[in-house]
Design an enzyme around this catalytic site. Structure first.
Site, PDB file in Angstrom:
ATOM      1  N   SER A  20      -3.109   0.319  -3.521  1.00  0.00           N
ATOM      2  CA  SER A  20      -1.944   0.874  -2.840  1.00  0.00           C
ATOM      3  C   SER A  20      -2.390   1.561  -1.562  1.00  0.00           C
ATOM      4  CB  SER A  20      -1.216   1.879  -3.734  1.00  0.00           C
ATOM      5  OG  SER A  20      -0.231   2.568  -2.986  1.00  0.00           O
ATOM      6  N   HIS A  45      -0.618  -3.477  -2.223  1.00  0.00           N
ATOM      7  CA  HIS A  45       0.626  -2.823  -2.642  1.00  0.00           C
ATOM      8  C   HIS A  45       1.101  -1.903  -1.533  1.00  0.00           C
ATOM      9  CE1 HIS A  45       3.489  -1.589  -5.753  1.00  0.00           C
ATOM     10  NE2 HIS A  45       3.333  -0.351  -5.316  1.00  0.00           N
ATOM     11  N   ASP A  47       3.893   0.778  -0.466  1.00  0.00           N
ATOM     12  CA  ASP A  47       4.905   1.719  -0.955  1.00  0.00           C
ATOM     13  C   ASP A  47       5.828   2.161   0.165  1.00  0.00           C
ATOM     14  OD1 ASP A  47       4.292   2.182  -3.801  1.00  0.00           O
ATOM     15  OD2 ASP A  47       2.374   2.891  -3.040  1.00  0.00           O
ATOM     16  N   MET A  49       9.138   4.502   1.028  1.00  0.00           N
ATOM     17  CA  MET A  49       9.946   5.616   0.536  1.00  0.00           C
ATOM     18  C   MET A  49      10.901   6.069   1.627  1.00  0.00           C
ATOM     19  SD  MET A  49       6.908   7.849  -1.214  1.00  0.00           S
ATOM     20  CE  MET A  49       5.548   7.034  -2.051  1.00  0.00           C
ATOM     21  N   HIS A  78       6.974  -2.476  -2.475  1.00  0.00           N
ATOM     22  CA  HIS A  78       7.638  -1.662  -3.492  1.00  0.00           C
ATOM     23  C   HIS A  78       8.636  -0.761  -2.774  1.00  0.00           C
ATOM     24  CE1 HIS A  78       7.132   1.661  -6.783  1.00  0.00           C
ATOM     25  NE2 HIS A  78       8.345   1.123  -6.773  1.00  0.00           N
ATOM     26  N   MET A  80      11.052   1.884  -2.756  1.00  0.00           N
ATOM     27  CA  MET A  80      11.591   3.072  -3.429  1.00  0.00           C
ATOM     28  C   MET A  80      12.656   3.661  -2.510  1.00  0.00           C
ATOM     29  SD  MET A  80       8.039   4.635  -4.954  1.00  0.00           S
ATOM     30  CE  MET A  80       7.002   3.967  -3.646  1.00  0.00           C
ATOM     31  N   MET A 149       6.820   2.221 -13.673  1.00  0.00           N
ATOM     32  CA  MET A 149       6.275   3.415 -13.037  1.00  0.00           C
ATOM     33  C   MET A 149       5.674   4.331 -14.106  1.00  0.00           C
ATOM     34  SD  MET A 149       6.586   3.103  -9.815  1.00  0.00           S
ATOM     35  CE  MET A 149       6.036   4.764  -9.417  1.00  0.00           C
ATOM     36  N   ASP A 187       2.202   1.073 -12.138  1.00  0.00           N
ATOM     37  CA  ASP A 187       1.990   1.789 -10.880  1.00  0.00           C
ATOM     38  C   ASP A 187       2.080   3.284 -11.134  1.00  0.00           C
ATOM     39  OD1 ASP A 187       1.932   2.805  -8.325  1.00  0.00           O
ATOM     40  OD2 ASP A 187       3.729   1.773  -7.626  1.00  0.00           O
TER      41      ASP A 187
END
Length: 236
Positions: A20, A45, A47, A49, A78, A80, A149, A187
């Site tokens: 990540s 990966h 992330d 947000m 991913h 979020m 998660m 994750d």
């Protein structure tokens, strides 16, 4: 330079390490990605947000566009974020090979999976620690991956939540019962010390941030993780 993730026919048969980049040194991001690629990473990966679905902000589409230019590895986005349906097309165009959105903000999982597939990417649904896996499992045949998660999303460096192990077992048992060979990604707080436990519980895609980027030698820690995975059997 688009990457590729194994298709569904054999995706769940191979363990995959997914560093990540949330834990990478962003002043040297290109070098960091090249280093984990050389170390044997299977995916990167990514992330995302939004400060709304989770209480933090992180990287977005311009960074993914730049990362896509420097690696052949598949990019595992991913999201979020709230209202993910507004952004999945932009992330696929930016280079994402796989898109994970959260079931907590996805009222129609089959429709979302269909949209992601129509864009040419793999479809995944994420499940927060407090969310029951049965919210997603009825729609598993529409998916390429389920993301569990094992921390509360929003910040890196958190400790692994042990109850994620039983959730993994439940998901893998149900997928096996239905003959669905799809990936199960874990994750949050994944390190060398617990990667065997999550493999035994049924995960086969392992996201690790500080567990890899927090080590001085990425090749050494990736090799140790992979050796541990090879020696670990699934025990449901």
């Amino acid at each position: 330079m688009k990457g590729r993730i194994d298709d569904n026919s054999n995706s769940a048969s191979k363990d995959k390490l997914a560093p990540s980049i949330l834990a990478a040194d962003f002043a040297r991001l290109g070098d960091e990605i090249r280093a984990v690629e050389a170390a044997g990473a299977d995916l990167i990966h990514f992330d995302v947000m939004d400060g709304h679905f989770v209480p933090n902000l992180s990287i977005g589409i311009p960074v993914m566009t730049s990362v896509r230019k420097i690696t052949k590895l598949p990019l595992d986005a991913h999201l979020m974020i709230s209202e993910p349906e507004r952004y999945v097309e932009a992330f696929v165009k930016a280079g994402a090979d796989s898109i994970s959105v959260h079931c907590e903000v996805c009222p129609d999982i089959p429709a979302m999976a269909g949209k992601i597939h129509a864009l040419g990417a793999r479809a995944s649904i994420g499940i927060n620690p407090e969310t029951d896996a049965d919210r997603v499992l009825p729609f598993a045949e529409h998916l390429d991956m389920i993301l569990v998660m094992s921390v509360h999303p929003g910040f890196g460096g958190q400790e692994f939540i042990p109850s994620a192990l039983e959730k993994l077992r439940h998901i893998r048992r149900e997928l096996d019962r239905r003959g669905l060979k799809i990936d199960v990604e874990i994750d949050g707080g994944i390190k060398l010390e617990n990667i065997a436990d999550v493999k035994a519980a049924g995960a086969n895609v392992f996201v690790s941030g500080s567990g890899i980027f927090g080590k001085p030698d990425y090749k050494k820690i990736a090799d140790e993780m992979r050796d541990t995975l090879r020696r670990t059997a699934v025990k449901l």
